[in-house]
Design a protein around this motif. Structure first.
Motif, PDB file in Angstrom:
ATOM      1  N   UNK A 237      12.069  -8.800  48.410  1.00 40.30           N
ATOM      2  CA  UNK A 237      13.303  -8.247  47.867  1.00 40.30           C
ATOM      3  C   UNK A 237      13.670  -6.984  48.629  1.00 40.30           C
ATOM      4  N   UNK A 238      14.936  -6.637  48.588  1.00 39.20           N
ATOM      5  CA  UNK A 238      15.382  -5.378  49.170  1.00 39.20           C
ATOM      6  C   UNK A 238      15.509  -4.364  48.047  1.00 39.20           C
ATOM      7  N   UNK A 239      14.800  -3.253  48.180  1.00 37.02           N
ATOM      8  CA  UNK A 239      14.748  -2.267  47.113  1.00 37.02           C
ATOM      9  C   UNK A 239      15.672  -1.093  47.417  1.00 37.02           C
ATOM     10  N   UNK A 240      16.317  -0.604  46.348  1.00 40.13           N
ATOM     11  CA  UNK A 240      17.269   0.489  46.506  1.00 40.13           C
ATOM     12  C   UNK A 240      16.583   1.848  46.474  1.00 40.13           C
TER      13      UNK A 240
ATOM     14  N   UNK B 215      14.852  -1.995  42.374  1.00 38.98           N
ATOM     15  CA  UNK B 215      16.144  -2.515  42.812  1.00 38.98           C
ATOM     16  C   UNK B 215      17.241  -1.960  41.921  1.00 38.98           C
ATOM     17  N   UNK B 216      18.485  -2.236  42.296  1.00 44.56           N
ATOM     18  CA  UNK B 216      19.617  -1.808  41.467  1.00 44.56           C
ATOM     19  C   UNK B 216      19.623  -2.503  40.110  1.00 44.56           C
ATOM     20  N   UNK B 217      18.915  -3.626  40.007  1.00 45.79           N
ATOM     21  CA  UNK B 217      18.840  -4.362  38.743  1.00 45.79           C
ATOM     22  C   UNK B 217      17.554  -4.044  37.988  1.00 45.79           C
ATOM     23  N   UNK B 218      16.913  -2.928  38.347  1.00 45.57           N
ATOM     24  CA  UNK B 218      15.725  -2.421  37.655  1.00 45.57           C
ATOM     25  C   UNK B 218      14.483  -3.297  37.820  1.00 45.57           C
TER      26      UNK B 218
END
Length: 286
Positions: free
Chosen positions: A152-155, A178-181
């Motif tokens: 995944x790409x993490x923010x 991530x942006x989706x927690x």
């Protein structure tokens, strides 16, 4: 035989008093000295003595070439690159200029240090940022391998580094969101040169971890987390791989300027702010 053992004891007693930079030179003296200095028992003895006696302590600083420059926008040093240097803890006189292990000082930050090793990575972290364990005294470093656990790409990415005495290993703890927690926690071991994904993450952490600055102490990573108006301290033991949560004092009511760090061998919550007078502002009592 007794005389031979006595000679080795005397040699060890002399060598453990030397700084690491001098010991590296002795690796080329002869094979027996190289084996001795490189042995795990000697490294432990040398490290224990230096820590106990606070010997050969240096500060690693990133600074302008002119350390004592005045704050002046017209100063020509402002446009020059920063440089790394070692400063003795007692005198703070520059004793050694260093070259960054990757040849550049831009956009890199320090994410922990322990026993002469420094963890360096990008100033703005990403999940694929290179992570280096660097010994500036002997100018050697190791780059952590790329993790194969992440797809995944993490923010948001946080990084801590330090030594865990119980497992006798240097650890890097990387927390990513991530942006989706979605949350991921990985631990790198210098001894095995490998990453491990932590599977058992408590439910209270998955939805509350924020990108606050953390710290590392005695093998444990600490972060500030927030649940509405309530602040907590999250701890993660990189050896046992266990999480704990501690409620912060009621006086902690804002994340602005809030950080967690180590002071006098204790974990402390620090709040940094500027007084109104310092900024040329009016102070109003409410």
């Amino acid at each position: 035989m007794i005389f031979s053992l006595r000679k080795e004891e005397i040699l060890i007693d002399i060598l453990v008093r030397l700084p690491a930079k001098s010991l590296v030179r002795f690796l080329c003296t002869c094979k027996s000295w190289s084996d001795l200095v490189g042995s795990s028992s000697f490294v432990s003895t040398h490290l224990h003595r230096n820590i106990t006696k606070h010997a050969h302590v240096h500060l690693l600083c990133l600074h302008h070439p002119n350390v004592r420059r005045q704050v002046n926008p017209d100063d020509p040093y402002v446009t020059q690159e920063f440089q790394w240097s070692l400063f003795p803890n007692e005198t703070f006189e520059e004793c050694s200029k260093l070259s960054h292990p990757l040849g550049s000082t831009e956009h890199y930050g320090i994410y922990g240090s322990s026993n002469g090793l420094v963890c360096i990575s990008d100033e703005i972290l990403n999940f694929d940022s290179p992570i280096l364990m660097w010994n500036p005294s002997v100018r050697k470093f190791r780059t952590a391998p790329t993790s194969t656990n992440i797809n995944l790409k993490f923010a948001y990415v946080a990084l801590q580094f330090g030594f865990h005495h119980a497992v006798n290993d240097y650890k890097v703890v990387r927390m990513m969101r991530t942006n989706k927690d979605a949350l991921a926690v990985e631990v790198y071991s210098l001894r095995t040169d490998s990453w491990k994904m932590i599977e058992a993450i408590p439910p209270w952490l998955k939805c509350t971890w924020q990108h606050h600055r953390g710290t590392f102490f005695n093998g444990v990573a600490y972060h500030i987390i927030q649940k509405g108006p309530i602040f907590s301290i999250m701890s993660f033991d990189s050896g046992s791989e266990e999480f704990e949560e501690f409620i912060a004092p009621d006086a902690v009511c804002s994340s602005w300027g809030l950080c967690i760090d180590v002071y006098n061998d204790q974990i402390c919550l620090l709040s940094g702010f500027y007084g109104c007078e310092d900024e040329g502002l009016d102070k109003i009592d409410l």
